[in-house]
Design an enzyme around this catalytic site. Structure first.
Site, short mmCIF file in Angstrom:
data_model
loop_
_atom_site.label_atom_id
_atom_site.label_comp_id
_atom_site.label_asym_id
_atom_site.label_seq_id
_atom_site.Cartn_x
_atom_site.Cartn_y
_atom_site.Cartn_z
N GLU A 80 0.86 -1.67 -0.08
CA GLU A 80 0.23 0.22 -0.09
C GLU A 80 1.12 1.13 -0.01
O GLU A 80 1.97 1.63 0.42
CB GLU A 80 -1.21 -0.10 1.21
N ASP A 108 -2.74 -4.95 0.44
CA ASP A 108 -2.30 -4.04 1.54
C ASP A 108 -0.84 -4.12 2.18
O ASP A 108 0.72 -3.82 2.40
CB ASP A 108 -2.39 -3.59 2.15
#
Length: 252
Positions: A80, A108
């Protein structure tokens, strides 16, 4: 809200959020709630990975800042916040190296200890509702999902919370602090339910137009929109002291 975000978050996180919004053609001057949400999500991802390493025996250990033995492998790979092209390059590299199944959407994090991608969620709603939305989106049993809320609730795939309780408590405390600081500035309610606020405001404006030609009568009732916008004051006694190494919102 924009001023609050710039005061509350690390400049690096703010810069990453700005780049993310620009990449998707979004204006942070208009989408201020999304700006705050992206910064919050980024910080949670960073806090999730902070201090977690893997030693030579392949065990997960926690190493505090300044520890002389910090030359260890990071347990989590942060995906992320990266440029999309770079992020997919990292994901492909991980899949080629570990044999992990390539996700359909950018996750992420990647957990080198558990050998799985992780999708982090930060929600202003019920955790189980947001969890189901994430699960329907990823459509992969191999992508681990971990949801946090601003109320201290969390939900994870198969109740496997990955991190130790103290690490998760730091994240929950940070989220609660953000909520408290927003509330003290009258920003929290509009952040929680911006659609409802807009709906009520439109409804009130329409009512005002319809009644513009009628005789004026003073009313002591509070507008529904104003009720929604009233700050939600929080009990400061519930706020635990954050570690000095973590970011704090400046006091008013």
């Amino acid at each position: 809200m924009e001023d609050f975000v710039r005061q509350c978050f690390n400049p690096m996180i703010v810069e990453l959020a700005e780049k993310t919004m620009k990449e998707y053609g979004e204006d942070l001057k208009i989408e201020t709630n999304k700006f705050a949400a992206i910064c919050t999500h980024l910080e949670v991802c960073f806090m999730y990975s902070d201090f977690h390493f893997i030693n030579e025996q392949g065990e997960s250990i926690i190493v505090e800042l300044g520890d002389p033995n910090a030359l260890l492998k990071h347990r989590f790979e942060i995906i992320e916040g990266r440029d999309r092209t770079v992020a997919w390059t990292v994901v492909n590299s991980i899949c080629n190296t570990t044999g992990a199944e390539k996700p359909k959407f950018l996750p992420d994090l990647y957990d080198y200890k558990e050998n799985r991608f992780i999708e982090i969620g930060v929600t202003r709603r019920e955790v189980h509702i947001y969890y189901l939305e994430k699960a329907n989106k990823t459509k992969s049993e191999k992508t681990h999902i971990h949801i946090f809320s601003f109320t201290g609730e969390e939900m994870a795939t198969k109740a496997d919370y990955t991190l130790d309780e103290e690490s998760r408590a730091r994240i929950k405390t940070r989220l609660f602090t953000i909520r408290q600081e927003m509330a003290s500035r009258g920003l929290w309610d509009s952040f929680v339910s911006p659609r409802e606020v807009k709906r009520q405001l439109k409804k009130d404006l329409k009512s005002q137009e319809q009644c513009a030609s009628l005789p004026t009568k003073v009313s002591r009732r509070t507008s529904p929109a104003l009720k929604i916008l009233e700050p939600m004051w929080m009990d400061s006694n519930r706020t635990a002291t954050l570690r000095a190494s973590f970011l704090k919102c400046p006091k008013k």
